[in-house]
Design an enzyme around this catalytic site. Structure first.
Site: not given
Ligand code: GLC
Length: 710
Positions: A257
């Protein structure tokens, strides 16, 4: 030598790490931003994939740089959060889960894939599969609700829909099952907080949707931000590598993440970026999203531990294999204008259908469906004329202008009525100066549609709430409008259940409409007028008060099950144990009765499936569609089992007075439990089979089956 072998041989360490680095363009902001010269990084081979950029022109430009100016002819892939639509926005996942309809879930994912693929996107960071039983957590809006069986069905349908089949290569989105795992159990419902659950609960509740996604062939998995009992998921080798890769056989890529690898330092398990990078790499994470941890940390980690090069090469292989499977080496730039799915009008029609099937009619004293067009309808409340709010917290686009808001929808459906509107108050904030005008308007109307709820930003990521009531001065507005003495239909727009018992006491009807997307207004009007009948059922228990959470149907009995007449039993002094509305609750415009429940066998050899049949009758005056729910209760087991556990559902449409059988088949593993040794086991003994409209035991027909050892 294969293409991947020859590329690996030719790449420098920096270029290998580049393939393991995902950088955000800033067409959207989904985490802490930092400025990057993307073209320069691409030319230097320091980035292998890009998130938060869309548009065939924009993505093609970067792809051209990668292929013609980068150190090797390795294409980029582009990722984006396409959770429930790209240009055509469908209901938020929690809303769609209320449809209990696998085919619908797959269709909307397919439609989203076509639109996103046309805009140059290769991979979506979806489906979000975090089971959640605590509506304080804002991301409950993004997932399939409280139940692991429903969540597993949702997982399979979304992966199939997004990824499609190889024949649809041009309009496929590779899917990412996220956030692995148990993110929905954040302590106190607080975003990013630590998770501390038993291993058994992990296996019973939080892992099944991800297991289903892997079985459906999901291309990627995103570990969650949280730790579980002190082990952050981004460093959790036991779960990522030993369980998912080795035991489940997952061959795709793990994408961290946003900045999560670097955040291992803040978790307190890594003293520097090099240690964080080494921990994540050893755990099995292939791509570092916006963390800089691999780019800056891995060279130092490698100097400390040269053997890491093997892990780096293995990760690069998986990333290059993903790009091959995406067809990127053959077709790095997707032909725009694919029409694999029907024209946008068909997608808008699908959005309207999905939205109407996601609406849950929570209460109705008979005012709905509207019997005739009222002379004057007052559409009152801060959500009445909102467009962007209807898209929910993860609509990654600014195309809100063509969203049908509630006022639009009612005007279009009630052409003979005089439709007037007033906000009364804002969604949040203390300004109540508009209430008087709203009440004046209410006094002139024959029907009031009261549009209340949350802003889209009050759910989704980084949006936990300690209370679940209506924000701002909305309750004050509602009470003033009720005092006008006219019939009121309340429409709730929210990313979570809201604790508004007083609303159910006073409104003639209440609809939970979640955030329904591009066609929200038309779908709500379709239900209000009876053009469509409500069919949605709650995928989560709807609490009376925030003090009840976590609240869900699959509770264990405890040694002193609740007994109102016995002080020393499991209950509160001030609220009931039961939710305001149970899992599976949802009214229709007719009534159904259940009879004649029978099971295929009363003695079932372990390992065999079980056929269950029940007769359903439409006892009302209108046609209707019922979702039949099947629960089990394992009466005595080596580990105490929930008193009700959802296992299957089926839909049936019936004319007034019609009775038809509904058959459901429980596969053998529907009777499995997580044994004392945490392995799945099916034990001999008595099993209750309960069938009916919702998770209310007294409303369910019950049969018994004895499971016998073979
Ligand atoms: C965010 C979210 C995740 C998302 C990622 C990219 O922090 O936690 O769900 O897919 O970043 O945007």
């Amino acid at each position: 030598m294969t293409r991947i072998d020859s590329l690996l041989t030719a790449m420098t360490l920096e270029e290998k790490i580049g393939q393991l680095t995902m950088i955000a363009a800033n067409a959207a902001t989904t985490g802490p931003t930092s400025q990057h010269d993307l073209p320069a990084a691409i030319r230097a081979g320091r980035v292998g994939s890009v998130l938060n950029l869309w548009g065939s022109k924009e993505t093609s430009e970067l792809q051209r740089i990668a292929l013609s100016e980068g150190p090797h002819p390795i294409p980029l892939f582009f990722g984006l959060d396409v959770l429930h639509g790209f240009k055509t926005i469908f209901p938020i996942p929690l809303a769609e889960a209320a449809a209990f309809e696998d085919e619908l879930w797959e269709k909307t994912a397919r439609a989203a894939a076509v639109e996103a693929a046309e805009a140059g996107i290769h991979l979506t960071f979806a489906p979000m599969l975090d089971i959640c039983r605590d509506p304080r957590w804002g991301r409950i809006a993004e997932g399939p609700g409280e139940d692991p069986v429903l969540g597993a069905r949702f997982a399979g349908a979304k992966v199939r829909g997004f990824q499609g089949t190889n024949q649809l290569r041009g309009s496929r989105l590779f899917a990412t099952a996220k956030h692995f795992v148990a993110y929905g159990a954040a302590q106190a419902g607080r975003e990013y907080a630590s998770v501390d659950i038993s291993e058994r609960t992990l296996h019973e509740v939080y892992l099944p949707p991800f297991r289903a996604a892997v079985r459906a062939g999901v291309a990627a998995i995103m570990p969650a931000f949280n730790d579980i009992a002190g082990v952050p998921m981004s460093a959790n080798r036991t779960l990522l590598r030993e369980l998912v890769r080795e035991k489940w056989g997952f061959e795709g890529v793990f994408i961290s993440d946003y900045n999560a690898i670097a955040e291992l330092i803040k978790h307190g398990v890594a003293r520097d970026l090099a240690e964080a990078a080494a921990l994540a790499l050893k755990a099995g994470i292939d791509i570092d999203m916006m963390g800089g941890a691999y780019e800056r940390g891995l060279p130092v980690a490698l100097a400390r531990e040269p053997a890491l090069i093997g892990e780096i090469d293995a990760a690069v292989r998986r990333v290059l294999k993903l790009k091959e499977e995406l067809g990127l080496f053959a077709t790095p730039i997707r032909p725009s204008g694919s029409t694999a799915f029907a024209a946008p009008a068909a997608r808008r029609a699908l959005a309207r259908e999905a939205a109407s099937r996601s609406i849950v009619l929570l209460s109705n004293r008979g005012v709905l469906p509207l019997k005739s067009a009222p002379r004057r309808v007052a559409v009152i409340g801060p959500l009445a004329a909102e467009r962007h709010e209807m898209l929910g917290p993860w609509a990654m686009t600014e195309w809100a202008d063509d969203t049908i808001n509630i006022l639009d929808g009612i005007k279009a459906a009630l052409l003979a009525s005089d439709v007037v509107s007033a906000n009364g108050v804002s969604i949040d904030g203390n300004d109540d100066s508009g209430i008087a005008a709203a009440v004046q308007l209410a006094n002139t109307a024959d029907l009031i549609v009261l549009c209340l709820g949350e802003a889209a930003s009050m759910s989704g990521e980084a949006a936990s709430r300690s209370q679940l009531d209506l924000p701002g001065r909305q309750e004050m507005l509602a009470r003033a409008v009720f005092d006008a003495g006219k019939p009121v239909v309340a429409v709730l727009s929210s990313g979570r259940p809201l604790t508004v018992p007083w609303l159910f006491d006073r409104a003639e009807a209440v609809l939970s409409t979640w955030f329904l997307g591009s066609e929200a207004g038309h779908a709500i009007a379709d239900i209000l007028t009876g053009a469509r009948s409500p069919t949605g059922k709650l995928p989560i228990s709807w609490p009376h008060s925030v003090g009840q959470v976590p609240i869900f149907h699959a509770q264990r009995a405890s040694g002193r099950p609740a007994n109102p007449s016995d002080k020393f039993t499991s209950k509160y002094l001030d609220v009931p144990n039961e939710p305001q509305f149970a899992f599976g609750h949802g009214l229709t415009y007719t009534q159904f009765s259940y009879s004649n429940l029978r099971v295929g066998r009363e003695e079932l050899p372990i390992g065999d499936p079980l056929d269950v049949t029940v007769d359903v009758t439409n006892t009302g005056a209108r046609p209707g569609e019922e979702t039949v729910l099947l629960f089990i209760h394992d009466v005595v087991a080596s580990v105490a089992q929930p008193v009700l556990a959802f296992r299957a559902s089926a839909k049936i449409a019936l004319a007034p007075g019609e009775t038809r059988p509904v058959s459901l088949t429980l596969p053998a593993d529907a009777f499995a439990l997580v044994g004392r040794d945490l392995n799945s086991v099916i034990e001999p003994g008595e099993m209750e089979i309960l069938v009916g409209p919702r998770a209310e035991r007294q409303e369910l027909l019950q049969a018994k089956v004895r499971l016998i050892a073979r």
